[in-house]
Design an enzyme around this catalytic site. Structure first.
Site, PDB file in Angstrom:
ATOM      1  N   HIS A 127     -20.668  25.737 -22.724  1.00 14.41           N
ATOM      2  CA  HIS A 127     -21.939  25.422 -21.883  1.00 14.41           C
ATOM      3  C   HIS A 127     -22.070  23.721 -21.847  1.00 14.41           C
ATOM      4  CE1 HIS A 127     -26.575  25.085 -21.907  1.00 14.41           C
ATOM      5  NE2 HIS A 127     -25.902  25.131 -20.722  1.00 14.41           N
ATOM      6  N   ASN A 177     -30.797  24.481 -25.700  1.00 14.11           N
ATOM      7  CA  ASN A 177     -31.976  25.124 -25.106  1.00 14.11           C
ATOM      8  C   ASN A 177     -32.895  25.587 -26.109  1.00 14.11           C
ATOM      9  OD1 ASN A 177     -31.606  24.545 -22.485  1.00 14.11           O
ATOM     10  ND2 ASN A 177     -30.188  26.230 -22.136  1.00 14.11           N
TER      11      ASN A 177
HETATM   12  N1  CAA Z   1     -22.781  13.559 -10.649  1.00 14.27           N
HETATM   13  C1  CAA Z   1     -21.959  12.687 -11.124  1.00 14.27           C
HETATM   14  N2  CAA Z   1     -22.480  11.351 -11.505  1.00 14.27           N
HETATM   15  C2  CAA Z   1     -23.886  11.249 -11.714  1.00 14.27           C
HETATM   16  C3  CAA Z   1     -24.760  12.203 -10.986  1.00 14.27           C
HETATM   17  C4  CAA Z   1     -24.141  13.316 -10.395  1.00 14.27           C
HETATM   18  N3  CAA Z   1     -24.946  14.273 -10.098  1.00 14.27           N
HETATM   19  N4  CAA Z   1     -26.111  11.707 -11.036  1.00 14.27           N
HETATM   20  C5  CAA Z   1     -25.707  10.298 -11.443  1.00 14.27           C
HETATM   21  N5  CAA Z   1     -24.311  10.274 -11.749  1.00 14.27           N
HETATM   22  C6  CAA Z   1     -24.129   9.045 -12.450  1.00 14.27           C
HETATM   23  C7  CAA Z   1     -24.055   7.705 -11.687  1.00 14.27           C
HETATM   24  O1  CAA Z   1     -22.854   7.370 -10.714  1.00 14.27           O
HETATM   25  C8  CAA Z   1     -24.224   6.456 -12.617  1.00 14.27           C
HETATM   26  O2  CAA Z   1     -23.148   6.083 -13.216  1.00 14.27           O
HETATM   27  P1  CAA Z   1     -22.674   4.697 -13.660  1.00 14.27           P
HETATM   28  O3  CAA Z   1     -23.392   4.551 -14.928  1.00 14.27           O
HETATM   29  O4  CAA Z   1     -21.002   4.821 -14.033  1.00 14.27           O
HETATM   30  O5  CAA Z   1     -22.850   3.720 -12.603  1.00 14.27           O
HETATM   31  C9  CAA Z   1     -25.035   7.252 -14.058  1.00 14.27           C
HETATM   32  O6  CAA Z   1     -24.784   8.802 -13.768  1.00 14.27           O
HETATM   33  C10 CAA Z   1     -26.239   7.073 -13.935  1.00 14.27           C
HETATM   34  O7  CAA Z   1     -26.885   7.434 -12.896  1.00 14.27           O
HETATM   35  P2  CAA Z   1     -28.179   6.577 -12.008  1.00 14.27           P
HETATM   36  O8  CAA Z   1     -28.037   5.030 -12.326  1.00 14.27           O
HETATM   37  O9  CAA Z   1     -28.108   6.979 -10.408  1.00 14.27           O
HETATM   38  O10 CAA Z   1     -29.297   7.065 -12.595  1.00 14.27           O
HETATM   39  P3  CAA Z   1     -29.971   7.379 -14.130  1.00 14.27           P
HETATM   40  O11 CAA Z   1     -29.704   6.227 -14.996  1.00 14.27           O
HETATM   41  O12 CAA Z   1     -31.346   7.837 -14.137  1.00 14.27           O
HETATM   42  O13 CAA Z   1     -29.084   8.619 -14.614  1.00 14.27           O
HETATM   43  C11 CAA Z   1     -28.817  10.806 -15.118  1.00 14.27           C
HETATM   44  C12 CAA Z   1     -29.136   9.790 -14.004  1.00 14.27           C
HETATM   45  C13 CAA Z   1     -27.637  10.759 -15.759  1.00 14.27           C
HETATM   46  C14 CAA Z   1     -29.136  12.425 -14.596  1.00 14.27           C
HETATM   47  C15 CAA Z   1     -30.019  10.621 -16.334  1.00 14.27           C
HETATM   48  O14 CAA Z   1     -31.285  10.383 -15.633  1.00 14.27           O
HETATM   49  C16 CAA Z   1     -30.007  11.518 -17.226  1.00 14.27           C
HETATM   50  O15 CAA Z   1     -29.312  11.671 -18.186  1.00 14.27           O
HETATM   51  N6  CAA Z   1     -31.054  12.517 -17.037  1.00 14.27           N
HETATM   52  C17 CAA Z   1     -31.189  13.520 -18.127  1.00 14.27           C
HETATM   53  C18 CAA Z   1     -30.281  14.619 -17.795  1.00 14.27           C
HETATM   54  C19 CAA Z   1     -30.352  15.859 -18.649  1.00 14.27           C
HETATM   55  O16 CAA Z   1     -31.009  15.860 -19.676  1.00 14.27           O
HETATM   56  N7  CAA Z   1     -29.435  16.780 -18.480  1.00 14.27           N
HETATM   57  C20 CAA Z   1     -29.567  17.960 -19.333  1.00 14.27           C
HETATM   58  C21 CAA Z   1     -30.202  19.071 -18.431  1.00 14.27           C
HETATM   59  S1  CAA Z   1     -30.145  20.539 -19.337  1.00 14.27           S
HETATM   60  C22 CAA Z   1     -28.713  21.490 -18.821  1.00 14.27           C
HETATM   61  O17 CAA Z   1     -28.256  21.045 -17.951  1.00 14.27           O
HETATM   62  C23 CAA Z   1     -28.497  22.558 -19.706  1.00 14.27           C
HETATM   63  C24 CAA Z   1     -29.206  23.864 -19.505  1.00 14.27           C
HETATM   64  O18 CAA Z   1     -28.894  24.868 -19.746  1.00 14.27           O
HETATM   65  C25 CAA Z   1     -30.876  23.945 -18.847  1.00 14.27           C
END
Ligand code: CAA
Length: 283
Positions: A127, A177
């Site tokens: 996952h 989760n």
């Molecule tokens: N794909 C690839 N890279 C991405 C991306 C994407 N969709 N979105 C952001 N990035 C990269 C950016 O390029 C950036 O890279 P660098 O640090 O190398 O420059 C880095 O991630 C940070 O992005 P931003 O500066 O644009 O924005 P941010 O600092 O707000 O980070 C985030 C964005 C990584 C999404 C951050 O907000 C975060 O960690 N959020 C929480 C995400 C989370 O909790 N995910 C789990 C969800 S639960 C799940 O997935 C499972 C389930 O079963 C429900």
């Protein structure tokens, strides 16, 4: 998520076959990979030569037969047990018997999927988290039928993708989760009870606890339909109130407000750079 998994696999040096149901979806996935790799190239993290090598390791197809020689198959299709079982039954006939099968499911039972195949000893959950190229965790899920040696090699494979594997067993919601879903549902209940506004609850967890996103931003990011669906599966499994979807979540999903991907959820994304909280409409 499939395109993210393909990207990290190819970037880790593996020949990666990707199969989608039609060419349009193949193109969409490849487009997402191209966008991500382009961003890394612009930042100077990836050279043109390395990017070309990653691209060359990705082999797209719309035919499951293309997977026949793969050592490990990671399935990331729709979260529907019946559909997954149909695909796994087909894959079991097509893919060499020694190969490992893994599902990227976030909450469906690995045990119920594996019994669609004859390789129950080499069938695991793997996952990933959104966005896959960024999030460092992979849950590697074993069942009571798992071969311990094959399981360990699957854990090592996850580590070789540059991820930190978390080892867990086949229980609804696995580790993340199980903790994350009640947290997000509680945020909705807090809002329903008037504890705070969407912005204040989000800021509470973002600025007070150092989370990268507050719970409503995260709900919209994960997808309200996805969260509702996962909560339903976990409620069925445990019959505990903390997994029961609050009425507001159900109403949003029924209305087609799925969050960021549909343009509206707890926030309005008409201007994606400045989402507007929808307290007024949701109270
Ligand atoms: N794909 C690839 N890279 C991405 C991306 C994407 N969709 N979105 C952001 N990035 C990269 C950016 O390029 C950036 O890279 P660098 O640090 O190398 O420059 C880095 O991630 C940070 O992005 P931003 O500066 O644009 O924005 P941010 O600092 O707000 O980070 C985030 C964005 C990584 C999404 C951050 O907000 C975060 O960690 N959020 C929480 C995400 C989370 O909790 N995910 C789990 C969800 S639960 C799940 O997935 C499972 C389930 O079963 C429900």
């Amino acid at each position: 998520m499939g395109s993210g998994i393909a990207q990290v696999s190819a970037a880790a040096g593996y020949e990666t076959t990707v199969v989608e149901v039609n060419q349009k979806l193949v193109d969409r996935g490849l487009g997402m990979i191209a966008k991500n790799l382009g961003r890394l190239q612009e930042k100077g993290v990836l050279t043109a030569e390395n990017r070309a090598a990653i691209d060359a390791r990705i082999h797209p197809s719309t035919d499951l037969a293309a997977l026949s020689g793969c050592d490990i198959v990671i399935e990331a299709i729709i979260e529907n047990l019946a559909e997954k079982r149909v695909v796994y039954a087909k894959l079991d006939e097509i893919v060499q018997p020694k190969s490992i099968f893994c599902s990227n499911t976030s909450s469906l039972s690995i045990t119920e999927m594996m019994t669609a195949t004859k390789r129950t000893d080499r069938f695991f959950g793997m996952h990933f988290f959104n966005p896959v190229p960024v999030m460092k965790l992979v849950e590697v899920v074993r069942t009571i039928a798992s071969d311990p040696t094959v399981y360990q090699s699957t854990v090592e494979f996850a580590a070789s993708l540059g991820k930190t594997p978390a080892q867990t067993s086949d229980r609804g919601g696995f580790i993340v989760n199980r903790l994350l879903v009640p947290y997000m549902l509680d945020a909705i209940r807090a809002f329903e009870e008037g504890v705070g506004s969407i912005t204040d609850i989000d800021n509470g967890m973002k600025l007070g606890c150092g989370h990268p996103m507050g719970p409503f931003t995260l709900l919209d990011f994960v997808g309200l339909d996805t969260t509702y669906y996962i909560a339903g599966i976990m409620f069925d499994e445990f019959r505990e109130k903390r997994y029961a979807a609050p009425p507001l979540l159900k109403r949003l999903v029924m209305a087609g407000w799925f969050g960021r991907k549909s343009g509206r959820g707890f926030y309005d994304y008409a201007d994606p750079a400045a989402p507007k909280p929808l307290d007024g409409l949701l109270r």
